[in-house]
Design a protein around this motif. Structure first.
Motif, PDB file in Angstrom:
ATOM      1  N   PRO A 156       0.729  -1.279   0.197  1.00 52.01           N
ATOM      2  CA  PRO A 156      -0.151  -0.138  -0.133  1.00 52.01           C
ATOM      3  C   PRO A 156       1.008   1.247  -0.153  1.00 52.01           C
ATOM      4  O   PRO A 156       0.412   2.276  -0.668  1.00 52.01           O
ATOM      5  CB  PRO A 156      -0.789  -0.058   1.455  1.00 52.01           C
ATOM      6  N   ASN A 157       2.110   1.227   0.563  1.00 53.37           N
ATOM      7  CA  ASN A 157       3.020   2.345   0.627  1.00 53.37           C
ATOM      8  C   ASN A 157       4.257   1.806   0.668  1.00 53.37           C
ATOM      9  O   ASN A 157       4.620   0.692   1.186  1.00 53.37           O
ATOM     10  CB  ASN A 157       2.629   3.361   1.593  1.00 53.37           C
ATOM     11  N   GLU A 158       5.302   2.696   0.800  1.00 59.82           N
ATOM     12  CA  GLU A 158       6.602   2.612   1.024  1.00 59.82           C
ATOM     13  C   GLU A 158       7.055   2.379   2.229  1.00 59.82           C
ATOM     14  O   GLU A 158       7.914   1.486   2.673  1.00 59.82           O
ATOM     15  CB  GLU A 158       7.479   3.610   0.315  1.00 59.82           C
ATOM     16  N   GLU A 159       6.126   2.840   3.256  1.00 56.03           N
ATOM     17  CA  GLU A 159       6.516   2.315   4.750  1.00 56.03           C
ATOM     18  C   GLU A 159       6.451   1.180   4.800  1.00 56.03           C
ATOM     19  O   GLU A 159       7.320   0.364   5.841  1.00 56.03           O
ATOM     20  CB  GLU A 159       5.581   3.195   5.524  1.00 56.03           C
ATOM     21  N   MET A 160       5.622   0.395   4.221  1.00 57.93           N
ATOM     22  CA  MET A 160       5.442  -1.030   4.472  1.00 57.93           C
ATOM     23  C   MET A 160       6.672  -1.920   4.514  1.00 57.93           C
ATOM     24  O   MET A 160       6.932  -2.807   4.994  1.00 57.93           O
ATOM     25  CB  MET A 160       4.368  -1.610   3.670  1.00 57.93           C
ATOM     26  N   LYS A 161       7.492  -1.249   3.459  1.00 56.95           N
ATOM     27  CA  LYS A 161       8.878  -2.055   3.200  1.00 56.95           C
ATOM     28  C   LYS A 161       9.775  -2.232   4.254  1.00 56.95           C
ATOM     29  O   LYS A 161      10.262  -3.167   4.779  1.00 56.95           O
ATOM     30  CB  LYS A 161       9.515  -1.390   2.058  1.00 56.95           C
ATOM     31  N   GLY A 162       9.812  -1.058   5.241  1.00 55.66           N
ATOM     32  CA  GLY A 162      10.486  -1.085   6.561  1.00 55.66           C
ATOM     33  C   GLY A 162       9.955  -1.978   7.324  1.00 55.66           C
ATOM     34  O   GLY A 162      10.612  -2.689   8.066  1.00 55.66           O
ATOM     35  N   ARG A 163       8.668  -2.124   7.376  1.00 54.48           N
ATOM     36  CA  ARG A 163       7.751  -2.965   8.359  1.00 54.48           C
ATOM     37  C   ARG A 163       8.228  -4.277   8.116  1.00 54.48           C
ATOM     38  O   ARG A 163       8.395  -5.256   8.949  1.00 54.48           O
ATOM     39  CB  ARG A 163       6.384  -2.690   8.502  1.00 54.48           C
ATOM     40  N   ILE A 164       8.239  -4.737   6.553  1.00 50.14           N
ATOM     41  CA  ILE A 164       8.636  -6.224   6.301  1.00 50.14           C
ATOM     42  C   ILE A 164       9.960  -6.361   6.578  1.00 50.14           C
ATOM     43  O   ILE A 164      10.265  -7.651   7.240  1.00 50.14           O
ATOM     44  CB  ILE A 164       8.345  -6.152   4.853  1.00 50.14           C
ATOM     45  N   VAL A 165      10.985  -5.485   6.302  1.00 42.78           N
ATOM     46  CA  VAL A 165      12.180  -5.915   6.881  1.00 42.78           C
ATOM     47  C   VAL A 165      12.474  -5.888   8.344  1.00 42.78           C
ATOM     48  O   VAL A 165      12.885  -6.967   9.082  1.00 42.78           O
ATOM     49  CB  VAL A 165      13.248  -4.791   6.125  1.00 42.78           C
ATOM     50  N   GLY A 166      11.856  -4.960   9.139  1.00 43.97           N
ATOM     51  CA  GLY A 166      11.829  -5.302  10.667  1.00 43.97           C
ATOM     52  C   GLY A 166      13.375  -4.507  11.246  1.00 43.97           C
ATOM     53  O   GLY A 166      13.994  -4.193  10.546  1.00 43.97           O
TER      54      GLY A 166
END
Length: 513
Positions: A210-220
């Motif tokens: 949904p947004n680029e912020e989600m990539k950071g949450r996936i990486v953790g």
């Protein structure tokens, strides 16, 4: 005293009467015995006289019968003597005719001997004349008989090879015309009746965010989430510069699909941490097993094949997540089964065997990379392990000619496989594979002796080969085309079919000065 005397007298009288009665009875009995004996003697004499009379009658009758038999035998003997006399006359006449015929044959033999001697004499003269002519021909032509024979044989061989090539081309043209017409009718009918989509859906390995912020949450934090996800799911997660997209990479299409679904659920849920990752991946793995079984059951239902083991259904369902040249393998299997069913019905073959074999022909592609052997071989072994019909097992094992085809249904399944893969829009390939295939086609053709140039044309569906006419004749050109086509089948992988055309052109050039 007087009484005693009277009693004695009375007793004496009684005794005398009894004695007299006994004598009289004896005499009477004797007379009766004599009378009975006389009667019996008379009866015996009568019987003897009757027997003698009958014996005389039988004797007279026997003499009469003997006389009749003797007369009949004499008549039969006279008849036989007459027949023998006539047969003797006929044989005598026949003997005379044979003697006359033998005399004629002897006369004819004499005439033939005379004629044969004349013919022999004439033959000797002809042989002498032939030798004279041959000597004169050799003197004029300045060639020996063997040299002339070699030249004649060479010319005859050229003419025979030319005629043979012409006849071969004519026969092949007629057979190809009739065979192509019938094949086109069957294939057109099969494709029209199947009427499936042109291109099957290809399983994707991209997950939209949904947004680029989600990539950071996936990486953790410190890569904890992505590392846990990769370890549990067995895939590689690529987070690059592509906006709002994450790539899931894995050689196992089923694991890749489980990872894709799990990642999509995690993105929608928003709670991305190791515990939730493990839970969701486990749930999606169980759900994937159910989906695979359901896909296998649906494919069997669509193809109209019954009686398969549940393990085979599971392996068949895994083909839903595998593609070949962009064509979904499960959709290809169902389509091949339907086409084989139509062709088998048209040709009067076993429809059930053809359908089952065509549906399971690529079953080995569902095995993982740890299983050794070709997909046809391991697919046949797996099907045989779960009690599949031996004819169907042979279809699976022989659809790439790795085993001998034992039934007409095996040929039908192979043809249906080719139709499903070769029809317009069924398959696609990337540019690199396309270029490699073109180069491989030209390399195979150029390795043959007598080839001048070769060109792969029509997107690699035809290779045209130009040969040197002084080295390759028409018969050898036909043989070369068949050999190249066979080598392409054995060494290359390609969608559809490839046409091999060998061109032999003779040119005569002269200059006017």
């Amino acid at each position: 005293m007087m009484t005693t005397i009277s009693t004695l007298i009375l007793i004496g009288l009684v005794v005398g009467a009894i004695a007299l009665g006994g004598v009289a009875g004896f005499l009477i009995n004797q007379s009766m015995v004599d009378a009975r004996r006389k009667a019996q003697n008379l009866k015996a004499d009568h019987i003897i006289s009757e027997a003698k009379e009958k014996a005389r009658e039988v004797e007279i009758e026997a003499k009469a019968n003997a006389l009749k038999i003797t007369q009949k035998s004499e008549d039969e003997l006279n008849r036989r003597r007459a027949e023998l006399s006539r047969e003797d006359d006929r044989l005598q006449k026949r003997r005379e005719e044979l003697d006359v015929r033998l005399e004629k044959y002897e006369e004819r033999e004499l005439r033939l001997n005379k004629r044969q001697s004349s013919i022999d004499k004439r033959a000797n003269e002809i042989d002498k004349l032939y030798e004279d002519i041959m000597e004169e021909l050799q003197r004029v032509s300045e060639m020996t008989r063997d040299e002339a024979r070699e030249i004649l044989l060479e010319e005859t061989e050229k003419e025979a090879r030319a005629d043979m090539a012409r006849i071969i081309r004519q026969i092949e043209s007629e057979a190809r015309e009739k065979g192509n017409t019938r094949a086109r009718e069957l294939i057109a009918d099969a494709i029209q009746r199947v009427a499936s989509e042109k291109v099957a859906e290809v399983t994707t390995s991209l997950v939209n965010l949904p947004n680029e912020e989600m990539k950071g949450r996936i990486v953790g934090r410190n890569g904890r989430n992505i590392r846990t996800f990769e370890q549990i799911s067995g895939v590689d997660v690529i987070v690059d510069d592509t906006p709002e997209t994450v790539t899931v990479s894995c050689f196992d299409s089923v694991r890749r699909e489980i990872a894709r679904r799990s990642l999509q659920r995690l993105v929608l849920d928003g709670r991305i941490h190791p515990a939730n990752i493990e839970k969701i991946v486990k749930e999606e793995t169980e759900r994937m097993d159910e989906d695979i079984l359901e896909a296998g059951e649906q494919a069997v239902y669509d193809a109209g094949v019954a009686g398969l083991h549940v393990e085979i259904l599971k392996k068949l369902g895994r083909l839903k997540f595998r593609t070949s040249y962009g064509q979904n393998q499960l959709a290809h299997a169902v389509e091949t089964s339907k086409i084989a069913s139509v062709i088998a019905a048209e040709l009067g073959a076993n429809v059930d065997v053809a359908k089952a074999g065509a549906l399971l022909h690529d079953l080995g592609k569902a095995m993982d990379h740890n299983t050794e052997g070709t997909h046809a071989q391991i697919g046949a072994e797996f099907a045989a392990r779960y009690g599949v019909n031996p004819k169907v097992v042979n279809i699976i094992a022989s659809h790439h000619h790795e085993a001998e085809q034992e039934s007409v249904e095996a040929v039908i399944a192979e043809a249906a496989d080719a139709i499903s893969g070769a029809r317009p829009g069924a398959r696609r390939e990337d540019l690199e594979q396309y270029i490699k295939r073109l180069r491989a086609l030209e390399t195979i053709a150029n390795n043959y002796k007598g080839v001048e140039r070769s060109f792969a044309i029509q997107a690699g569906r035809e290779v045209r080969i130009i040969v040197k006419p002084e080295e390759i004749d028409d018969v050898e050109a036909n043989r070369m085309a068949k050999n190249i086509a066979q080598q392409i089948e054995e060494t290359m992988q390609y969608p559809g079919q490839i046409r091999v055309t060998v061109i032999r052109e003779s040119r005569a050039t002269e200059y006017a000065k």
